[in-house]
Design a protein around this motif. Structure first.
Motif, PDB file in Angstrom:
ATOM      1  N   UNK A 292       0.848  -1.192   0.000  1.00 18.82           N
ATOM      2  CA  UNK A 292       0.000   0.000   0.000  1.00 18.82           C
ATOM      3  C   UNK A 292       0.884   1.242   0.000  1.00 18.82           C
ATOM      4  N   UNK A 293       0.597   2.167  -0.914  1.00 18.42           N
ATOM      5  CA  UNK A 293       1.331   3.434  -0.991  1.00 18.42           C
ATOM      6  C   UNK A 293       0.329   4.569  -0.789  1.00 18.42           C
ATOM      7  N   UNK A 294       0.471   5.235   0.332  1.00 20.30           N
ATOM      8  CA  UNK A 294      -0.530   6.208   0.752  1.00 20.30           C
ATOM      9  C   UNK A 294      -0.621   7.430  -0.142  1.00 20.30           C
ATOM     10  N   UNK A 295       0.440   7.743  -0.899  1.00 14.95           N
ATOM     11  CA  UNK A 295       0.410   8.929  -1.757  1.00 14.95           C
ATOM     12  C   UNK A 295      -0.434   8.718  -3.008  1.00 14.95           C
ATOM     13  N   UNK A 296      -0.813   7.478  -3.269  1.00 11.79           N
ATOM     14  CA  UNK A 296      -1.706   7.211  -4.391  1.00 11.79           C
ATOM     15  C   UNK A 296      -0.998   7.183  -5.735  1.00 11.79           C
ATOM     16  N   UNK A 297      -1.802   7.341  -6.785  1.00 13.13           N
ATOM     17  CA  UNK A 297      -1.257   7.282  -8.141  1.00 13.13           C
ATOM     18  C   UNK A 297      -0.557   8.582  -8.503  1.00 13.13           C
ATOM     19  N   UNK A 298       0.293   8.497  -9.503  1.00  9.44           N
ATOM     20  CA  UNK A 298       0.980   9.691 -10.004  1.00  9.44           C
ATOM     21  C   UNK A 298      -0.029  10.689 -10.556  1.00  9.44           C
ATOM     22  N   UNK A 299      -1.092  10.210 -11.147  1.00  7.64           N
ATOM     23  CA  UNK A 299      -2.144  11.073 -11.673  1.00  7.64           C
ATOM     24  C   UNK A 299      -2.748  11.919 -10.560  1.00  7.64           C
ATOM     25  N   UNK A 300      -3.085  11.298  -9.448  1.00  9.09           N
ATOM     26  CA  UNK A 300      -3.664  12.036  -8.322  1.00  9.09           C
ATOM     27  C   UNK A 300      -2.630  12.923  -7.643  1.00  9.09           C
ATOM     28  N   UNK A 347      -2.039   6.970 -14.197  1.00  5.78           N
ATOM     29  CA  UNK A 347      -2.925   6.308 -13.239  1.00  5.78           C
ATOM     30  C   UNK A 347      -2.421   4.923 -12.842  1.00  5.78           C
ATOM     31  N   UNK A 348      -1.549   4.342 -13.638  1.00  3.21           N
ATOM     32  CA  UNK A 348      -1.000   3.024 -13.342  1.00  3.21           C
ATOM     33  C   UNK A 348       0.405   3.104 -12.744  1.00  3.21           C
ATOM     34  N   UNK A 349       0.772   4.268 -12.269  1.00  7.24           N
ATOM     35  CA  UNK A 349       2.062   4.476 -11.602  1.00  7.24           C
ATOM     36  C   UNK A 349       1.778   5.043 -10.215  1.00  7.24           C
ATOM     37  N   UNK A 350       2.339   4.415  -9.193  1.00  9.75           N
ATOM     38  CA  UNK A 350       2.116   4.836  -7.810  1.00  9.75           C
ATOM     39  C   UNK A 350       3.332   5.566  -7.270  1.00  9.75           C
ATOM     40  N   UNK A 351       3.074   6.531  -6.383  1.00 15.28           N
ATOM     41  CA  UNK A 351       4.136   7.332  -5.767  1.00 15.28           C
ATOM     42  C   UNK A 351       4.455   6.749  -4.393  1.00 15.28           C
ATOM     43  N   UNK A 352       5.717   6.441  -4.170  1.00 18.51           N
ATOM     44  CA  UNK A 352       6.158   5.875  -2.897  1.00 18.51           C
ATOM     45  C   UNK A 352       6.502   6.991  -1.915  1.00 18.51           C
ATOM     46  N   UNK A 353       6.666   6.600  -0.669  1.00 16.16           N
ATOM     47  CA  UNK A 353       6.928   7.585   0.374  1.00 16.16           C
ATOM     48  C   UNK A 353       8.271   8.295   0.168  1.00 16.16           C
ATOM     49  N   UNK A 357       8.754   6.141  -7.709  1.00 19.52           N
ATOM     50  CA  UNK A 357       7.498   5.603  -8.227  1.00 19.52           C
ATOM     51  C   UNK A 357       7.634   4.111  -8.503  1.00 19.52           C
ATOM     52  N   UNK A 358       6.508   3.452  -8.609  1.00 18.55           N
ATOM     53  CA  UNK A 358       6.503   2.038  -8.991  1.00 18.55           C
ATOM     54  C   UNK A 358       5.355   1.794  -9.958  1.00 18.55           C
ATOM     55  N   UNK A 359       5.569   0.859 -10.850  1.00 20.02           N
ATOM     56  CA  UNK A 359       4.607   0.564 -11.908  1.00 20.02           C
ATOM     57  C   UNK A 359       3.630  -0.505 -11.421  1.00 20.02           C
ATOM     58  N   UNK A 360       2.353  -0.316 -11.727  1.00 19.44           N
ATOM     59  CA  UNK A 360       1.307  -1.254 -11.298  1.00 19.44           C
ATOM     60  C   UNK A 360       0.401  -1.588 -12.475  1.00 19.44           C
ATOM     61  N   UNK A 361      -0.592  -2.440 -12.213  1.00 17.86           N
ATOM     62  CA  UNK A 361      -1.640  -2.829 -13.161  1.00 17.86           C
ATOM     63  C   UNK A 361      -1.059  -3.541 -14.393  1.00 17.86           C
ATOM     64  N   UNK A 362      -0.956  -4.861 -14.282  1.00 16.02           N
ATOM     65  CA  UNK A 362      -0.388  -5.667 -15.364  1.00 16.02           C
ATOM     66  C   UNK A 362      -1.450  -6.532 -16.047  1.00 16.02           C
ATOM     67  N   UNK A 363      -2.684  -6.069 -16.036  1.00 16.45           N
ATOM     68  CA  UNK A 363      -3.765  -6.851 -16.627  1.00 16.45           C
ATOM     69  C   UNK A 363      -3.679  -7.005 -18.126  1.00 16.45           C
ATOM     70  N   UNK A 364      -2.895  -6.135 -18.790  1.00 13.98           N
ATOM     71  CA  UNK A 364      -2.751  -6.212 -20.250  1.00 13.98           C
ATOM     72  C   UNK A 364      -1.359  -6.643 -20.683  1.00 13.98           C
ATOM     73  N   UNK A 365      -0.497  -6.941 -19.732  1.00 14.90           N
ATOM     74  CA  UNK A 365       0.896  -7.229 -20.045  1.00 14.90           C
ATOM     75  C   UNK A 365       1.036  -8.484 -20.906  1.00 14.90           C
ATOM     76  N   UNK A 366       2.098  -8.493 -21.718  1.00 14.38           N
ATOM     77  CA  UNK A 366       2.407  -9.654 -22.554  1.00 14.38           C
ATOM     78  C   UNK A 366       3.826 -10.119 -22.261  1.00 14.38           C
ATOM     79  N   UNK A 367       4.025 -11.426 -22.337  1.00  9.61           N
ATOM     80  CA  UNK A 367       5.348 -12.024 -22.144  1.00  9.61           C
ATOM     81  C   UNK A 367       5.908 -12.459 -23.497  1.00  9.61           C
ATOM     82  N   UNK A 368       7.234 -12.401 -23.577  1.00 11.97           N
ATOM     83  CA  UNK A 368       7.904 -12.932 -24.764  1.00 11.97           C
ATOM     84  C   UNK A 368       8.763 -14.108 -24.341  1.00 11.97           C
ATOM     85  N   UNK A 369       8.422 -15.292 -24.844  1.00 12.39           N
ATOM     86  CA  UNK A 369       9.165 -16.511 -24.530  1.00 12.39           C
ATOM     87  C   UNK A 369      10.159 -16.751 -25.660  1.00 12.39           C
TER      88      UNK A 369
END
Length: 517
Positions: A292-300, A347-353, A357-369
């Motif tokens: 949990x990152x209390x500062x929220x998303x970079x957008x906010x 909106x998919x980047x969170x701000x740490x204390x 920042x850290x990247x979140x939301x990988x629902x659309x991510x693709x892997x390359x094998x």
């Protein structure tokens, strides 16, 4: 006159035997209700081969009461007398009895005939040979229906069992409690994560199986198209719980799968703790538990905060560092595949204390094998955020079989995010100036642009966000402006790689302190 009875022709009297002259003796019968020429009750005559008959059948009077109706009459020899006397006078009427005679005049008047019993309706049923096909059909249909229902019940129970133990292979059957003998589930959350293999798969599987029962939801902190994010408590520590809508099952599965990728853990990628399914017989919740990152998303965050150039640099470096880790393939026995995010935005980047920042939301991510040269595309219908889509995505000219094309699309979106942050960076020594927060292309397209709106602006007119002149006065903003313009170049081949961006930003004041206004 000599009367003779021939065996084959009864009732014949020969008058003059020598001259072979003869006459036929006519037999008389009593008639009632079946007299010829509609005459009144009385007498009718039959020729040789004919029969006198008496029949009785069930009839209904005007009051609806059933009574026996008797009839008497003659059967001519040419009307199938034999078959009629066998009960076929009226073939379609089965509630009728008939008797015949020809041995004397008016012999049918004295025939005793019983009242017929009315048969049961001819309805298919059991116990008769005629109904055998019906019985076989009914049995077959019943058997098939039973097998079908049992099959549905089996599939449903198997699905529920998967759901109870974690679906899609999230919780393997190879992880019973005895295979985690050194796991102390009462230890602090941080030590539990560190005790795991270090591969970035969060808590040990044993703990993940029961985490939904130990989570205490505190309050909702955000809601989007995928579901809702809650602040919760687990083992006395604050965690973020992402509750997916039931329609976003594919996104939950994909994001969980990406987080559990070997060597995925990185300081600039949202820390994964566990994934679980919580539900009863009537509803199901798909949970993703992260740091949990209390500062929220970079957008906010950018809406309410301005940045110093040093703080901007720290944020930009951390975002690029996390994206570069995703894009990089690590070769080894337990290597990491290259991953493309496909939905990079503020909106998919969170701000740490600490200001990173850290990247979140990988629902659309693709892997390359790389070993099989295959791209794992997630099986969901979401296609990213239109405002951040690269020109080749908007024009549908992207080579979906080339993984490098997905990485270049991420770099395009990275350039737009860097522009968002740079607008909020102050310049000037005495008078601090910063632009109001705005999303990319805010002055070119509507607030909720369609693909056609974005395609017209980005692909046809080839518009890009404006770079203010004041950025030239600050070395960090000046470098950032050059980098972002190379990131959002119209040609994918002309864009920088994340590693190149990371190295360029690393040359700007290696030791900086965060100073947020």
């Amino acid at each position: 006159m000599v009367e003779l009875w021939d065996a084959g022709v009864p009732n014949v009297h020969f008058l003059n035997h020598s001259s072979a002259e003869f006459r036929v003796q006519v037999r008389k019968c009593y008639c009632e209700g079946h007299c010829p020429n509609r005459q009144s009750n009385g007498t009718c005559e039959i020729k040789p081969g004919g029969m006198c008959f008496t029949d009785v059948e069930a009839a209904i009077n005007d009051d609806g009461v059933e009574y026996p109706l008797r009839r008497y009459g003659c059967l001519p020899p040419d009307d199938g007398t034999f078959m009629q006397c066998k009960g076929h006078l009226v073939p379609h009427r089965q509630s009728k009895s008939i008797q015949c005679c020809d041995d004397a005049d008016f012999c049918n008047r004295d025939l005793k005939i019983s009242y017929p019993e009315r048969p049961e309706p001819d309805v298919p049923g059991f116990g008769t040979q005629d109904n055998l096909p019906f019985i076989v059909l009914l049995t077959s249909v019943t058997f098939c229906l039973t097998v079908f229902l049992l099959g549905i019940a089996f599939v449903y129970m198997k699905y529920r069992k998967k759901e109870a133990h974690g679906k899609f292979g999230l919780y393997s059957k190879g992880y019973p409690s005895e295979k985690c003998p050194n796991v102390d589930i009462h230890r602090p959350l941080t030590s539990l994560i560190e005790q795991s293999s270090g591969s970035g798969s969060g808590l040990p599987i044993l703990v993940q199986r029961t985490i939904s029962k130990q989570i205490h939801m505190v309050q909702s902190v955000g809601k989007g198209r995928y579901g809702e994010v809650w602040l919760a408590r687990f083992r006395g520590e604050r965690v973020a719980v992402k509750v997916f809508f039931t329609t976003e099952e594919a996104s939950w599965f994909r994001e969980t799968e990406i987080y559990q990728t070997v060597l995925m853990r990185h300081e600039n990628i949202l820390g994964f703790i566990a994934a679980d399914i919580k539900g009863t017989g009537s509803w199901t919740q798909m949970l993703l538990i992260t740091e949990y990152h209390e500062k929220g998303s970079l957008f906010d965050y950018l809406q309410d905060h301005c940045l110093e150039s040093n703080g901007l640099l720290v944020m930009a470096r951390s975002i690029v560092s996390g994206l570069a880790h995703l894009h990089t393939e690590i070769i080894g026995t337990k290597g990491k595949p290259a991953i493309a995010h496909r939905d990079i935005k503020s909106k998919n980047i969170l701000v740490k204390r600490n200001g990173e920042c850290c990247i979140a939301d990988f629902g659309l991510a693709v892997k390359y094998l790389s070993d099989v040269n295959e791209i794992e595309v997630p099986p969901n219908i979401r296609s990213g955020t239109r405002r951040y889509m690269a020109p080749e995505l908007l024009s549908k000219s992207i080579d979906v079989n080339n993984f490098e094309a997905y990485r270049k699309a991420d770099v395009y979106a990275l350039g737009l995010v860097m522009w968002e942050m740079s607008r909020r960076c102050v310049t000037g020594d005495k008078l601090k100036i910063a632009d109001d927060y705005a999303v990319p292309y805010y002055d070119c397209v509507p607030s909720d642009p369609s693909c056609d709106d974005m395609s017209l602006a980005v692909c046809v007119k080839k518009l890009r966000p404006q770079v203010p002149l004041r950025w030239e006065t600050d070395p960090v903003l000046r470098t950032m402006s050059k980098v972002m313009q190379e990131c959002w170049h119209h040609s994918p081949d002309a864009r920088l790689t994340t590693l190149r961006v990371k190295k360029t930003l690393a040359r700007l004041e290696p030791d900086v302190t965060v100073n947020i206004v």
